[in-house]
Design an enzyme around this catalytic site. Structure first.
Site, PDB file in Angstrom:
ATOM      1  N   PHE A 231      -3.430   5.579  -2.738  1.00 24.07           N
ATOM      2  CA  PHE A 231      -3.274   4.149  -2.715  1.00 24.07           C
ATOM      3  C   PHE A 231      -2.811   3.767  -1.670  1.00 24.07           C
ATOM      4  O   PHE A 231      -1.186   4.447  -1.743  1.00 24.07           O
ATOM      5  CB  PHE A 231      -3.093   3.315  -3.381  1.00 24.07           C
ATOM      6  CG  PHE A 231      -3.125   1.239  -3.427  1.00 24.07           C
ATOM      7  CD1 PHE A 231      -3.721   0.833  -3.655  1.00 24.07           C
ATOM      8  CD2 PHE A 231      -1.908   1.031  -2.625  1.00 24.07           C
ATOM      9  CE1 PHE A 231      -4.095  -0.105  -3.208  1.00 24.07           C
ATOM     10  CE2 PHE A 231      -1.740   0.103  -2.207  1.00 24.07           C
ATOM     11  CZ  PHE A 231      -3.116  -0.889  -2.480  1.00 24.07           C
TER      12      PHE A 231
ATOM     13  N   ASP B 277       3.664   8.979   2.010  1.00 29.95           N
ATOM     14  CA  ASP B 277       3.645   6.994   2.030  1.00 29.95           C
ATOM     15  C   ASP B 277       5.461   7.096   0.803  1.00 29.95           C
ATOM     16  O   ASP B 277       4.107   6.938  -0.573  1.00 29.95           O
ATOM     17  CB  ASP B 277       2.215   7.133   1.438  1.00 29.95           C
ATOM     18  CG  ASP B 277       1.783   5.468   1.439  1.00 29.95           C
ATOM     19  OD1 ASP B 277       3.751   5.070   1.175  1.00 29.95           O
ATOM     20  OD2 ASP B 277       1.273   4.568   1.723  1.00 29.95           O
TER      21      ASP B 277
ATOM     22  N   LYS C  97       8.214  -2.532   1.123  1.00 30.30           N
ATOM     23  CA  LYS C  97       8.296  -3.076  -0.942  1.00 30.30           C
ATOM     24  C   LYS C  97      10.095  -2.724  -0.813  1.00 30.30           C
ATOM     25  O   LYS C  97      10.140  -3.973   0.191  1.00 30.30           O
ATOM     26  CB  LYS C  97       7.741  -1.893  -1.700  1.00 30.30           C
ATOM     27  CG  LYS C  97       6.642  -2.325  -1.939  1.00 30.30           C
ATOM     28  CD  LYS C  97       5.371  -1.422  -3.079  1.00 30.30           C
ATOM     29  CE  LYS C  97       3.805  -1.753  -2.831  1.00 30.30           C
ATOM     30  NZ  LYS C  97       3.282  -1.117  -2.794  1.00 30.30           N
TER      31      LYS C  97
HETATM   32  C1  PLP Z   1       1.730  -1.086  -2.486  1.00 28.56           C
HETATM   33  C2  PLP Z   1       1.630  -0.034  -1.322  1.00 28.56           C
HETATM   34  C3  PLP Z   1       1.594  -0.065  -0.074  1.00 28.56           C
HETATM   35  C4  PLP Z   1       0.549  -1.652   0.671  1.00 28.56           C
HETATM   36  O1  PLP Z   1       1.499  -2.216   0.590  1.00 28.56           O
HETATM   37  P1  PLP Z   1       1.165  -3.580   1.152  1.00 28.56           P
HETATM   38  O2  PLP Z   1       2.431  -4.000   1.050  1.00 28.56           O
HETATM   39  O3  PLP Z   1       0.360  -4.309   0.072  1.00 28.56           O
HETATM   40  O4  PLP Z   1       0.388  -3.136   2.338  1.00 28.56           O
HETATM   41  C5  PLP Z   1       0.591   1.799   0.884  1.00 28.56           C
HETATM   42  N1  PLP Z   1       1.386   2.539   0.068  1.00 28.56           N
HETATM   43  C6  PLP Z   1       1.539   2.807  -1.208  1.00 28.56           C
HETATM   44  C7  PLP Z   1       2.027   4.243  -1.486  1.00 28.56           C
HETATM   45  C8  PLP Z   1       1.939   1.388  -1.819  1.00 28.56           C
HETATM   46  O5  PLP Z   1       2.817   1.392  -3.043  1.00 28.56           O
END
Ligand code: PLP
Length: 416
Positions: free
Chosen positions: A150, A238, A267
């Site tokens: 994700f 990520d 985040k």
């Molecule tokens: C939440 C998340 C994203 C996307 O972040 P948004 O601020 O919702 O666009 C990307 N990568 C990972 C691993 C995430 O948990």
């Protein structure tokens, strides 16, 4: 005065839910609770009932709700200067850039806003490096990604997903991705051996959060890093969900002793108050993008810059890395002792944990979450049968033990 002001407290939980049902897009399915206020590890609903927040807005609230220092930084900067665009310098951004260099040890930062934008930026940095430095023809450059990933919701980012609810019926996707199984170094080796000439990067989450806190084998990321480097391919981590102390390290990649070529943060970088994301990388990668070739009106805006610095100072001053590590161990030890036929597995690192459930007598993870909510703890299922438990990293041991009692009671009662 507008007497129809919907924020006055004449509405009940049901009324509010009806408003969203009627006027909001239906792209989420929230638990039936309407939140009004938050403080540290707690949130309160519109009827004044208090809950432990064990989602922490998908780990965007690692420092706890409305952290006084972060809110103060926000307010002070809001009174001073909020937005400049990047057409001009701002003192706040310049100081943030230096702070991030010293904090994470990368040459440079490229500031963005949401996590998905951070991912897009990392892909652009990697593709640009692949074309300019590695010499891959522009129309051939490829990125390897993982099954179960994700990385966000933009069209290019959903191209990487193998979950049909993410990409189905959104039209043509973005070319140039190769998807391999997660936690499978042999699969990575094979792709690299066959196609490394056209591959600029491998992108992975050090732990797959949305996939249900799927923790790979120890050493997986290190093996990936070594394979990538042997083939002149970048490793992009990520860390949007796993970063900023969540897993008991400042970056989850540290568990494997890995320094990724590009780190994506988001985040909790915004301290639970603003969307703030960033890519970190060294000159060799970062300096291939020239003025005018990438950007964002809000990326690195003064308000975000001040908030991000304070968010990281709080993580450091309050020893949240250590606390996440210690509380995480207590959490997994205690939850593994719960006797319940619902529990198939307990897994995680630091305070990013999950219980994998098996349905019992037609009761599902959703039903368990509803019961926990009634008892004053908020958690949400991911993929129907997995419940993530990720409180703010400020949680104390007594509070954690109270929360575990709610989880224990729920899992024991529901199986009777
Ligand atoms: C939440 C998340 C994203 C996307 O972040 P948004 O601020 O919702 O666009 C990307 N990568 C990972 C691993 C995430 O948990």
């Amino acid at each position: 005065m507008n007497t129809n002001n919907p924020s006055t407290h004449t509405h009940t939980t049901r009324d509010y839910m009806a408003l969203e049902e009627q006027y909001g897009a239906h792209n989420y399915h929230p638990l039936p609770v309407v939140l009004h206020r938050g403080e540290d590890i707690y949130v309160w609903d519109v009827e004044g009932k208090r809950y432990f927040d064990f989602l922490s807005s998908y780990s965007a609230v690692n420092q706890g709700h409305c952290h006084p220092r972060i809110v103060r930084a926000l307010k002070e900067q809001a009174d001073m200067l909020c937005l400049t665009s990047r057409a001009f310098y701002s003192d706040a951004l310049c100081e943030y850039e230096e702070y991030m260099h010293q904090f994470f040890g990368y040459d440079r930062i490229l500031p963005m806003n949401t996590g998905a934008e951070g991912v897009e930026t990392a892909l652009k940095l990697a593709r640009r490096w692949g074309v300019v430095k590695k010499g891959i023809p522009n129309d051939r450059v490829k990125v390897i990604c993982c099954e179960g990933n994700f990385h966000g919701r933009t069209v290019t980012v959903i191209t990487m997903s193998n979950d049909p609810s993410s990409f189905d019926k959104y039209g043509p996707l973005t070319p140039g991705f190769i998807r391999i199984p997660y936690n499978d170094t042999e699969a990575l080796r094979r792709v690299l051996e066959e196609q490394a000439d056209e591959i600029c990067a491998f992108i992975a989450e050090p732990i797959q959060g949305e996939a249900g806190v799927y923790v790979p084998d120890d050493g997986y990321l290190k093996s990936c890093y070594d394979l990538c480097h042997a083939h002149h391919v970048l490793l992009i981590a990520d860390e949007v969900q796993t970063g900023i102390a969540r897993t008991g390290r400042m970056l989850c990649s540290e568990h494997d002793g890995v320094r990724p070529d590009i780190v994506i943060l988001g985040k909790a970088l915004g301290g639970g108050v603003l969307p703030v994301s960033a890519c970190l990388a060294d000159d060799e990668i970062m300096l291939n993008i020239m003025p005018g070739e990438h950007g964002s009106t809000f990326g690195g805006f003064p308000l975000a810059a001040r908030v991000a610095v304070e968010a990281l100072r709080v993580v450091q001053d309050e020893h949240l890395v250590d606390n996440a590590q210690r509380m995480g161990e207590i959490f997994r030890d205690e939850v593994r002792r719960i006797q319940s036929p619902f529990i198939a597995q307990v897994r995680g690192r630091g305070l990013l944990n999950a219980i994998v459930t098996t349905p019992v007598a037609g009761r599902t993870a959703w039903d368990l979450c509803i019961r926990m909510m009634e008892k004053g703890l908020l958690a949400k299922p991911t993929h129907d049968h997995i419940i993530r438990f990720a409180p703010p990293l400020t949680i104390t041991e007594p509070a954690l033990r109270q929360a575990i009692e709610i989880i224990r009671e729920t899992f024991e009662e529901m199986s009777r």
